[in-house]
Design a protein around this motif. Structure first.
Motif, mmCIF file in Angstrom:
data_model
loop_
_atom_site.group_PDB
_atom_site.id
_atom_site.type_symbol
_atom_site.label_atom_id
_atom_site.label_comp_id
_atom_site.label_asym_id
_atom_site.label_seq_id
_atom_site.Cartn_x
_atom_site.Cartn_y
_atom_site.Cartn_z
ATOM 1 N N LYS A 143 17.897 -3.374 23.170
ATOM 2 C CA LYS A 143 17.193 -2.075 23.241
ATOM 3 C C LYS A 143 16.174 -2.040 24.383
ATOM 4 O O LYS A 143 16.149 -1.100 25.175
ATOM 5 C CB LYS A 143 16.487 -1.787 21.897
ATOM 6 N N SER A 144 15.321 -3.053 24.452
ATOM 7 C CA SER A 144 14.268 -3.054 25.472
ATOM 8 C C SER A 144 14.834 -3.237 26.873
ATOM 9 O O SER A 144 14.313 -2.667 27.842
ATOM 10 C CB SER A 144 13.230 -4.141 25.171
ATOM 11 N N THR A 145 15.898 -4.028 26.998
ATOM 12 C CA THR A 145 16.552 -4.175 28.297
ATOM 13 C C THR A 145 17.091 -2.831 28.774
ATOM 14 O O THR A 145 16.976 -2.479 29.954
ATOM 15 C CB THR A 145 17.702 -5.192 28.213
ATOM 16 N N LEU A 146 17.643 -2.057 27.850
ATOM 17 C CA LEU A 146 18.136 -0.719 28.183
ATOM 18 C C LEU A 146 17.006 0.147 28.718
ATOM 19 O O LEU A 146 17.160 0.843 29.734
ATOM 20 C CB LEU A 146 18.764 -0.082 26.947
ATOM 21 N N ALA A 147 15.851 0.107 28.065
ATOM 22 C CA ALA A 147 14.700 0.887 28.531
ATOM 23 C C ALA A 147 14.271 0.449 29.924
ATOM 24 O O ALA A 147 13.960 1.282 30.794
ATOM 25 C CB ALA A 147 13.543 0.739 27.549
ATOM 26 N N GLN A 148 14.267 -0.853 30.173
ATOM 27 C CA GLN A 148 13.858 -1.368 31.480
ATOM 28 C C GLN A 148 14.829 -0.948 32.576
ATOM 29 O O GLN A 148 14.426 -0.686 33.719
ATOM 30 C CB GLN A 148 13.745 -2.889 31.407
ATOM 31 N N LEU A 149 16.109 -0.878 32.252
ATOM 32 C CA LEU A 149 17.103 -0.430 33.233
ATOM 33 C C LEU A 149 16.897 1.037 33.578
ATOM 34 O O LEU A 149 16.970 1.429 34.742
ATOM 35 C CB LEU A 149 18.517 -0.657 32.693
ATOM 36 N N ILE A 150 16.649 1.860 32.558
ATOM 37 C CA ILE A 150 16.441 3.290 32.802
ATOM 38 C C ILE A 150 15.178 3.515 33.637
ATOM 39 O O ILE A 150 15.130 4.409 34.483
ATOM 40 C CB ILE A 150 16.359 4.055 31.472
ATOM 41 N N MET A 151 14.176 2.676 33.436
ATOM 42 C CA MET A 151 12.934 2.795 34.195
ATOM 43 C C MET A 151 12.995 2.103 35.557
ATOM 44 O O MET A 151 11.997 2.052 36.276
ATOM 45 C CB MET A 151 11.760 2.220 33.384
ATOM 46 N N ALA A 152 14.170 1.541 35.899
ATOM 47 C CA ALA A 152 14.358 0.850 37.185
ATOM 48 C C ALA A 152 13.458 -0.376 37.328
ATOM 49 O O ALA A 152 13.134 -0.799 38.433
ATOM 50 C CB ALA A 152 14.133 1.803 38.362
ATOM 51 N N LEU A 153 13.048 -0.947 36.188
ATOM 52 C CA LEU A 153 12.292 -2.194 36.211
ATOM 53 C C LEU A 153 13.237 -3.377 36.358
ATOM 54 O O LEU A 153 12.836 -4.466 36.771
ATOM 55 C CB LEU A 153 11.466 -2.334 34.925
ATOM 56 N N LYS A 154 14.506 -3.161 35.977
ATOM 57 C CA LYS A 154 15.590 -4.107 36.224
ATOM 58 C C LYS A 154 16.768 -3.317 36.763
ATOM 59 O O LYS A 154 16.874 -2.116 36.530
ATOM 60 C CB LYS A 154 15.997 -4.835 34.931
ATOM 61 N N GLN A 155 17.653 -3.992 37.465
ATOM 62 C CA GLN A 155 18.842 -3.338 38.005
ATOM 63 C C GLN A 155 20.061 -3.700 37.156
ATOM 64 O O GLN A 155 20.206 -4.842 36.729
ATOM 65 C CB GLN A 155 19.076 -3.763 39.456
ATOM 66 N N PRO A 156 20.941 -2.735 36.884
ATOM 67 C CA PRO A 156 22.136 -3.038 36.096
ATOM 68 C C PRO A 156 23.106 -3.911 36.874
ATOM 69 O O PRO A 156 23.153 -3.860 38.108
ATOM 70 C CB PRO A 156 22.724 -1.654 35.822
ATOM 71 N N THR A 157 23.892 -4.694 36.146
ATOM 72 C CA THR A 157 24.969 -5.452 36.773
ATOM 73 C C THR A 157 26.066 -4.500 37.238
ATOM 74 O O THR A 157 26.650 -4.670 38.310
ATOM 75 C CB THR A 157 25.540 -6.487 35.777
ATOM 76 N N SER A 158 26.337 -3.494 36.418
ATOM 77 C CA SER A 158 27.263 -2.430 36.798
ATOM 78 C C SER A 158 26.949 -1.199 35.964
ATOM 79 O O SER A 158 26.202 -1.262 34.987
ATOM 80 C CB SER A 158 28.729 -2.866 36.604
ATOM 81 N N GLY A 159 27.544 -0.081 36.335
ATOM 82 C CA GLY A 159 27.282 1.171 35.628
ATOM 83 C C GLY A 159 26.277 2.027 36.372
ATOM 84 O O GLY A 159 25.745 1.643 37.422
ATOM 85 N N GLN A 160 26.005 3.192 35.816
ATOM 86 C CA GLN A 160 25.134 4.166 36.473
ATOM 87 C C GLN A 160 24.126 4.761 35.506
ATOM 88 O O GLN A 160 24.420 4.960 34.316
ATOM 89 C CB GLN A 160 25.967 5.314 37.046
ATOM 90 N N VAL A 161 22.939 5.051 36.039
ATOM 91 C CA VAL A 161 21.934 5.841 35.339
ATOM 92 C C VAL A 161 21.576 7.003 36.245
ATOM 93 O O VAL A 161 21.176 6.802 37.396
ATOM 94 C CB VAL A 161 20.667 5.019 35.017
ATOM 95 N N LEU A 162 21.713 8.232 35.725
ATOM 96 C CA LEU A 162 21.389 9.429 36.488
ATOM 97 C C LEU A 162 20.365 10.248 35.715
ATOM 98 O O LEU A 162 20.424 10.335 34.492
ATOM 99 C CB LEU A 162 22.635 10.290 36.716
ATOM 100 N N PHE A 163 19.439 10.851 36.458
ATOM 101 C CA PHE A 163 18.510 11.795 35.842
ATOM 102 C C PHE A 163 18.503 13.067 36.671
ATOM 103 O O PHE A 163 18.158 13.038 37.849
ATOM 104 C CB PHE A 163 17.101 11.230 35.733
ATOM 105 N N ASN A 164 18.943 14.164 36.051
ATOM 106 C CA ASN A 164 19.102 15.438 36.758
ATOM 107 C C ASN A 164 19.895 15.249 38.052
ATOM 108 O O ASN A 164 19.552 15.809 39.105
ATOM 109 C CB ASN A 164 17.740 16.074 37.046
ATOM 110 N N GLY A 165 20.957 14.439 37.963
ATOM 111 C CA GLY A 165 21.850 14.226 39.088
ATOM 112 C C GLY A 165 21.420 13.172 40.083
ATOM 113 O O GLY A 165 22.175 12.811 40.982
ATOM 114 N N ARG A 166 20.205 12.625 39.924
ATOM 115 C CA ARG A 166 19.708 11.593 40.841
ATOM 116 C C ARG A 166 20.023 10.206 40.296
ATOM 117 O O ARG A 166 19.872 9.950 39.107
ATOM 118 C CB ARG A 166 18.198 11.707 41.038
ATOM 119 N N CYS A 167 20.406 9.292 41.193
ATOM 120 C CA CYS A 167 20.664 7.911 40.796
ATOM 121 C C CYS A 167 19.344 7.150 40.645
ATOM 122 O O CYS A 167 18.293 7.601 41.099
ATOM 123 C CB CYS A 167 21.524 7.219 41.850
ATOM 124 N N LEU A 168 19.447 5.972 40.026
ATOM 125 C CA LEU A 168 18.284 5.084 39.951
ATOM 126 C C LEU A 168 17.673 4.903 41.334
ATOM 127 O O LEU A 168 18.397 4.855 42.341
ATOM 128 C CB LEU A 168 18.707 3.709 39.420
#
Length: 257
Positions: free
Chosen positions: A40-65
């Motif tokens: 759970k916390s790792t997921l939050a850190q990825l969304i906040m760009a505190l860590k980078q994903p190994t693969s996959g995408q996070v978008l907010f209003n069409g913008r990438c991490l």
């Protein structure tokens, strides 16, 4: 809108998150629920760009991490704010509470000094902190006051999405429910999108419309919060989480009485 696509995270060859996918619409609310170690916390850190994903995408209003540019991080954090479980380092102990709450306004807005003062007074009042406390340093606040102050600091720049990572887990049950009721009120008033991370399912109904259950980094199921106790529809792991929560609540009530 927050969009998470096939998010995968490995650390030292160990899979922490595996193919996680969900969306949160504007004004929507999602609870991420699971035991400790479920990612759970790792997921939050990825969304906040505190860590980078190994693969996959996070978008907010069409913008990438955000990338390495400071400006892109600043734009991301202007729209998305987080309150952590261990929030002891969120407020600078050498500043007054007023200065702590004013700091994001200085960094993320162009408000003038008087406008910043008015916003600080507005949000300290909104989270239930008396104006007299603003002169104090954070170390003089109680646990409940400190967490309210962290909420005020996150909300004061009017983000579009708030991530709450186990923000009430260190509080007693009475304070937990006070903070949850405060979140409900603020979300309704400001049309805030909410990602609420918790191991305690009892906190979710009435706060989040949808629930995503994680186990060992994998998505077990996602469903409407209103169907949480429909045992025939829920995965056995989810029902075990429900039952363990009910047992803890019963034990706490017996202790208090």
């Amino acid at each position: 809108m927050l969009e998470v696509y096939q998010l995968h995270k490995e650390i030292n060859g160990r899979e922490i998150l595996k193919d996680i996918q969900f969306t949160i619409k504007d004004g929507g609310s999602l609870a991420i629920v699971g035991e400790s170690g479920s990612g759970k916390s790792t997921l939050a850190q990825l969304i906040m760009a505190l860590k980078q994903p190994t693969s996959g995408q996070v978008l907010f209003n069409g913008r990438c991490l955000p990338n390495k540019r400071i400006k892109s991080y600043k734009e991301w954090y202007r729209d998305i704010q987080i309150v952590f479980q261990n929030s002891a380092s969120t407020l600078n102990p050498s500043m007054s509470l007023f200065q702590c709450l004013e700091e994001p306004l200085i960094n993320f807005t162009s408000l003038k000094k008087q406008e910043r003062k008015e916003r600080v007074l507005e949000y300290s009042s909104k989270v239930g902190l008396h104006e007299d406390l603003l002169r104090n340093r954070p170390g003089r606040l109680s646990g409940g006051q400190y967490q309210r102050a962290c909420l005020a600091k996150a909300l004061i720049i009017h983000p579009k999405l708030l991530i709450c990572d186990e923000i009430v887990s260190n509080l007693d049950m009475l304070l937990q429910h006070q903070i949850i009721e405060l979140l409900k009120s603020i979300q309704k008033e400001e049309g805030l999108s909410l990602l609420f991370i918790t191991h305690d399912l009892s906190l979710v109904p009435g706060l989040c419309t949808d629930i995503l259950v994680l186990k060992e980094g994998e998505k077990v199921e996602q469903f409407r919060a209103s169907s949480l106790r429909d045992e025939g529809e829920r995965d056995s792991y989810t029902m075990n989480l429900v039952k363990s929560t009910e047992m803890l609540e019963a034990a706490w009530k017996q202790y208090v009485l």
